[in-house]
Design a protein around this motif. Structure first.
Motif, PDB file in Angstrom:
ATOM      1  N   LEU A   6     -16.984 -32.793 -41.560  1.00 35.49           N
ATOM      2  CA  LEU A   6     -15.825 -33.012 -40.699  1.00 35.49           C
ATOM      3  C   LEU A   6     -15.017 -34.214 -41.192  1.00 35.49           C
ATOM      4  O   LEU A   6     -14.371 -34.903 -40.414  1.00 35.49           O
ATOM      5  N   ARG A   7     -15.046 -34.434 -42.485  1.00 37.11           N
ATOM      6  CA  ARG A   7     -14.310 -35.549 -43.094  1.00 37.11           C
ATOM      7  C   ARG A   7     -12.819 -35.399 -42.763  1.00 37.11           C
ATOM      8  O   ARG A   7     -12.246 -34.330 -42.927  1.00 37.11           O
ATOM      9  N   GLN A   8     -12.235 -36.466 -42.245  1.00 36.78           N
ATOM     10  CA  GLN A   8     -10.820 -36.558 -41.888  1.00 36.78           C
ATOM     11  C   GLN A   8     -10.391 -35.520 -40.850  1.00 36.78           C
ATOM     12  O   GLN A   8      -9.214 -35.192 -40.726  1.00 36.78           O
ATOM     13  N   ALA A   9     -11.347 -34.989 -40.086  1.00 38.71           N
ATOM     14  CA  ALA A   9     -11.016 -34.030 -39.024  1.00 38.71           C
ATOM     15  C   ALA A   9     -10.480 -34.777 -37.809  1.00 38.71           C
ATOM     16  O   ALA A   9     -10.794 -35.944 -37.580  1.00 38.71           O
ATOM     17  N   ASN A  10      -9.669 -34.086 -37.015  1.00 40.81           N
ATOM     18  CA  ASN A  10      -9.149 -34.641 -35.776  1.00 40.81           C
ATOM     19  C   ASN A  10      -9.969 -34.092 -34.624  1.00 40.81           C
ATOM     20  O   ASN A  10      -9.862 -32.918 -34.287  1.00 40.81           O
ATOM     21  N   LEU A  11     -10.822 -34.952 -34.039  1.00 39.57           N
ATOM     22  CA  LEU A  11     -11.648 -34.582 -32.894  1.00 39.57           C
ATOM     23  C   LEU A  11     -11.245 -35.391 -31.670  1.00 39.57           C
ATOM     24  O   LEU A  11     -12.048 -35.643 -30.778  1.00 39.57           O
ATOM     25  N   LYS A  12      -9.987 -35.791 -31.617  1.00 38.18           N
ATOM     26  CA  LYS A  12      -9.492 -36.591 -30.496  1.00 38.18           C
ATOM     27  C   LYS A  12      -9.707 -35.826 -29.188  1.00 38.18           C
ATOM     28  O   LYS A  12      -9.301 -34.677 -29.049  1.00 38.18           O
ATOM     29  N   GLY A  13     -10.421 -36.456 -28.261  1.00 42.57           N
ATOM     30  CA  GLY A  13     -10.675 -35.847 -26.955  1.00 42.57           C
ATOM     31  C   GLY A  13     -11.649 -34.683 -26.978  1.00 42.57           C
ATOM     32  O   GLY A  13     -11.769 -33.964 -25.987  1.00 42.57           O
ATOM     33  N   ALA A  14     -12.373 -34.495 -28.078  1.00 40.84           N
ATOM     34  CA  ALA A  14     -13.330 -33.384 -28.176  1.00 40.84           C
ATOM     35  C   ALA A  14     -14.561 -33.660 -27.309  1.00 40.84           C
ATOM     36  O   ALA A  14     -14.877 -34.809 -26.994  1.00 40.84           O
ATOM     37  N   LEU A  15     -15.254 -32.599 -26.937  1.00 41.30           N
ATOM     38  CA  LEU A  15     -16.471 -32.703 -26.142  1.00 41.30           C
ATOM     39  C   LEU A  15     -17.647 -32.217 -26.979  1.00 41.30           C
ATOM     40  O   LEU A  15     -17.668 -31.070 -27.433  1.00 41.30           O
ATOM     41  N   LEU A  16     -18.602 -33.123 -27.197  1.00 34.94           N
ATOM     42  CA  LEU A  16     -19.818 -32.798 -27.937  1.00 34.94           C
ATOM     43  C   LEU A  16     -20.999 -33.162 -27.042  1.00 34.94           C
ATOM     44  O   LEU A  16     -21.439 -34.302 -27.018  1.00 34.94           O
ATOM     45  N   GLN A  17     -21.476 -32.223 -26.271  1.00 37.63           N
ATOM     46  CA  GLN A  17     -22.608 -32.441 -25.377  1.00 37.63           C
ATOM     47  C   GLN A  17     -23.789 -31.626 -25.881  1.00 37.63           C
ATOM     48  O   GLN A  17     -23.670 -30.409 -26.049  1.00 37.63           O
ATOM     49  N   GLU A  18     -24.897 -32.320 -26.127  1.00 41.16           N
ATOM     50  CA  GLU A  18     -26.099 -31.697 -26.682  1.00 41.16           C
ATOM     51  C   GLU A  18     -25.780 -30.924 -27.962  1.00 41.16           C
ATOM     52  O   GLU A  18     -26.296 -29.838 -28.208  1.00 41.16           O
ATOM     53  N   THR A  19     -24.925 -31.507 -28.773  1.00 44.31           N
ATOM     54  CA  THR A  19     -24.539 -30.927 -30.053  1.00 44.31           C
ATOM     55  C   THR A  19     -25.468 -31.471 -31.129  1.00 44.31           C
ATOM     56  O   THR A  19     -25.735 -32.667 -31.174  1.00 44.31           O
TER      57      THR A  19
END
Length: 146
Positions: free
Chosen positions: A75-88
């Protein structure tokens, strides 16, 4: 819009990169997929296997990646602004120079996860376990983050 993994991969192979707001069938397998520079913002990718996937420079803004696997994903240089990672699952995941501003990361085990150069402003880490995790400043973390 609900689409299958096969349809997503066919459209991506045909040159389409804009998949804003898609919903994939849960438990779908996108391991090893090349989705670099894809626009998956506001998508539901819950319970999706993205192990070893190339998501470099992908737009995952406000995307739900809960209960998914990002093991060895790029995920290099990916935009995860405001993303949800729960139990990922985040083992050996590369977030170098990614934008994780305002992301919510909860109940994740981060083993050898690389955040070097990532933007973590207002990122919420809740009950995450870190082992040999490279932080944005290059330091190594081996402690829980609450």
């Amino acid at each position: 819009m609900r689409i299958t993994v096969e349809e997503l991969l066919q459209r991506y192979a045909a040159g389409e990169r804009d998949f804003v707001g898609i919903v994939l069938v849960p438990c779908a397998n996108l391991s090893d997929a090349n989705l670099s520079s894809a626009n998956l913002s506001k998508a539901s990718l819950r319970e999706i296997d993205l192990s070893r996937a190339n998501l470099e420079r992908a737009n995952l803004e406000e995307t739900d990646l809960s209960f998914s696997s990002l093991v060895k994903a790029n995920l290099r240089q990916a935009n995860l602004k405001g993303a949800l990672l729960q139990e990922t699952a985040l083992a050996d995941t590369i977030f170098e120079e990614a934008n994780l501003r305002n992301a919510e990361i909860a109940l994740c085990s981060m083993v050898r996860t690389n955040f070097r150069g990532a933007v973590l402003d207002n990122t919420s880490f809740t009950e995450c376990i870190c082992r040999d995790t490279i932080w944005c400043d290059g330091g190594i973390i081996n402690d829980p983050i609450n």
